[in-house]
Design an enzyme around this catalytic site. Sequence first.
Site, PDB file in Angstrom:
ATOM      1  N   ASN A 268       0.854  -1.187   0.000  1.00  0.00           N
ATOM      2  CA  ASN A 268       0.000   0.000   0.000  1.00  0.00           C
ATOM      3  C   ASN A 268       0.892   1.241   0.000  1.00  0.00           C
ATOM      4  O   ASN A 268       2.115   1.148   0.128  1.00  0.00           O
ATOM      5  CB  ASN A 268      -0.986  -0.010   1.171  1.00  0.00           C
ATOM      6  CG  ASN A 268      -0.303  -0.028   2.529  1.00  0.00           C
ATOM      7  OD1 ASN A 268       0.727   0.620   2.736  1.00  0.00           O
ATOM      8  ND2 ASN A 268      -0.875  -0.777   3.466  1.00  0.00           N
ATOM      9  N   ARG A 269       0.299   2.410  -0.140  1.00  0.00           N
ATOM     10  CA  ARG A 269       1.092   3.626  -0.293  1.00  0.00           C
ATOM     11  C   ARG A 269       1.992   3.879   0.915  1.00  0.00           C
ATOM     12  O   ARG A 269       3.156   4.278   0.787  1.00  0.00           O
ATOM     13  CB  ARG A 269       0.179   4.839  -0.523  1.00  0.00           C
ATOM     14  CG  ARG A 269       0.929   6.063  -1.059  1.00  0.00           C
ATOM     15  CD  ARG A 269       0.189   7.352  -0.788  1.00  0.00           C
ATOM     16  NE  ARG A 269       0.193   7.683   0.635  1.00  0.00           N
ATOM     17  CZ  ARG A 269       1.209   8.272   1.261  1.00  0.00           C
ATOM     18  NH1 ARG A 269       2.315   8.588   0.595  1.00  0.00           N
ATOM     19  NH2 ARG A 269       1.151   8.538   2.541  1.00  0.00           N
ATOM     20  N   LYS A 270       1.468   3.647   2.129  1.00  0.00           N
ATOM     21  CA  LYS A 270       2.249   3.886   3.347  1.00  0.00           C
ATOM     22  C   LYS A 270       3.457   2.952   3.388  1.00  0.00           C
ATOM     23  O   LYS A 270       4.584   3.386   3.671  1.00  0.00           O
ATOM     24  CB  LYS A 270       1.360   3.670   4.571  1.00  0.00           C
ATOM     25  CG  LYS A 270       2.062   3.902   5.907  1.00  0.00           C
ATOM     26  CD  LYS A 270       1.069   3.767   7.054  1.00  0.00           C
ATOM     27  CE  LYS A 270       1.743   4.020   8.412  1.00  0.00           C
ATOM     28  NZ  LYS A 270       2.748   2.982   8.728  1.00  0.00           N
ATOM     29  N   GLU A 271       3.228   1.657   3.112  1.00  0.00           N
ATOM     30  CA  GLU A 271       4.327   0.692   3.109  1.00  0.00           C
ATOM     31  C   GLU A 271       5.372   1.059   2.048  1.00  0.00           C
ATOM     32  O   GLU A 271       6.577   0.992   2.297  1.00  0.00           O
ATOM     33  CB  GLU A 271       3.784  -0.710   2.843  1.00  0.00           C
ATOM     34  CG  GLU A 271       2.920  -1.261   3.972  1.00  0.00           C
ATOM     35  CD  GLU A 271       2.102  -2.470   3.566  1.00  0.00           C
ATOM     36  OE1 GLU A 271       1.632  -3.202   4.464  1.00  0.00           O
ATOM     37  OE2 GLU A 271       1.917  -2.679   2.339  1.00  0.00           O
TER      38      GLU A 271
ATOM     39  N   ASP B 177      -6.438  -8.187   0.760  1.00  0.00           N
ATOM     40  CA  ASP B 177      -6.554  -9.608   0.419  1.00  0.00           C
ATOM     41  C   ASP B 177      -7.278  -9.792  -0.908  1.00  0.00           C
ATOM     42  O   ASP B 177      -6.886 -10.608  -1.747  1.00  0.00           O
ATOM     43  CB  ASP B 177      -7.329 -10.359   1.510  1.00  0.00           C
ATOM     44  CG  ASP B 177      -6.693 -10.248   2.876  1.00  0.00           C
ATOM     45  OD1 ASP B 177      -5.468 -10.043   2.940  1.00  0.00           O
ATOM     46  OD2 ASP B 177      -7.425 -10.363   3.875  1.00  0.00           O
TER      47      ASP B 177
END
Length: 490
Positions: free
Chosen positions: A205-208, A275
């Site tokens: 995701n963007r944060k990761e 998921d």
Amino acid sequence: MFDFDALSHAIVRQRVLCVGDLMLDEFVYGEVARISPEAPAPVIAVQRSETNIGGAGNVARNIAALGARCIFVGLVGEDEAGAKLKTALAQESLIEGVLVCDATRPTTRKVRFVSEHFSTHMLRADWELAQSASADIEQKLIDAIVPLLPRADIVLLSDYAKGVLTARVIRNVIEAARKLGKRVIVDPKNLNFAIYRGATLLTPNRKEFAEATRSRADTESSIAEAAQDVMQLADCEAMLVTQSEHGMTLVPRNGEAIHVPAHTVKVQDVSGAGDTVAAALAVSLAAGADWETALRMANAAAAVAVSKKGTAIVTSAELRRKILPHAFLAAEEKIIAAGGDLESRFLDWRKQGLRVGFTNGCFDILHPGHVKVLTAARGACDRLVVGLNSDASTKRLKGKGRPVQDERARAEVLAALEAVDLVVIFEEDTPIKLVAQIKPSVLVKGGDYTRDQVVGHDVVEAYGGEVLLVEVLPGFSTTSLVDRARGSKA
């Protein structure tokens, strides 16, 4: 627009090997009733609860819901939560569960307390041991996974950082998969993407992604630029960055970045959306989709998932409705085959107190006379149901050489009309059984019939309904049109 139906047919022939952290997801729905006198904490009045296969198990459920088969490898403890998961997986016909048991650790379990009214997560309680599996359990996992690789069309690693996907397990699986020419998708949790070196696609995701690349990752261009460096490091073919309401950006190692905006939906719960994305990507790529098609499938699947409560699965039918244009779906969703579920369609209409109209016929060649009757019928009610004679019924009534068009073609033409709300195919020579079941407020036929000739008039009038005869349009007859067409061919 890609051919969704062709892709769906290909998906059902695929088998995905999914490996990851299995967990038991429990949702307790209720409302805050008062503040506890024992402590300054809210008391939740529980209204209902549900239990789901969560974590990587939810990925497996989504793979199966989309029509593919899934071989799932995970880890459980010797406890009640583990037993529940074993039982639940055994009941999934398209999932082959291969579970390694570690008696020294609890099965990961998460209990979420959710506001029923606002769909807001108020509290989550976790039971877990978030540390890498021991060396002997690592080996058991590797020994379970590697022999399964030849049976898989694609491999999906779902990392929740709960201990299954250790560096050693990841390395063994990716190397063995590459030797067999199997693509590997990773939904990563470790911010050192190099640990997944050799995978085909990473889906942070963007944060990761921002933390792993130490970039802002706030625009398509910044994501594309940062992705190139990390793809070199991880030796992967592409990077997909999910950005919640801002859509998804896929950056291939060779080629231009592809961005798709998020679908506009009312978000109920984001639990498990990642998921669903991973599952949709895996089955699409396994079935031969290109990057953009797989991306659009995943984006639409995410939109369906977040519109549901809990860790929800997305079916192929739901995905189809989200992807295909409304005009394409409108007609086919109006059609009920002979013997189909009619009651469910009428449930909402009855609750709303809508006035239902009914007419019927063979409608072999739709002409302006038909359109006039159908339009007039719709003007006399809130919802118009058209009973359509099946092919066998039409042949008995009209004779050899009829129908000219099969029942599906006739149904689709009728359903495409704005005036028609539902088309019900029936096998009998008359629609009397349909009339009795539907109980229309108004029964409509062309003015070439008398009231007494209209099948079901007595049934409808007995409960206070009415019979409406619509003046026919002169010069139009299906039989004469068929005769003229056959005469011109002769």
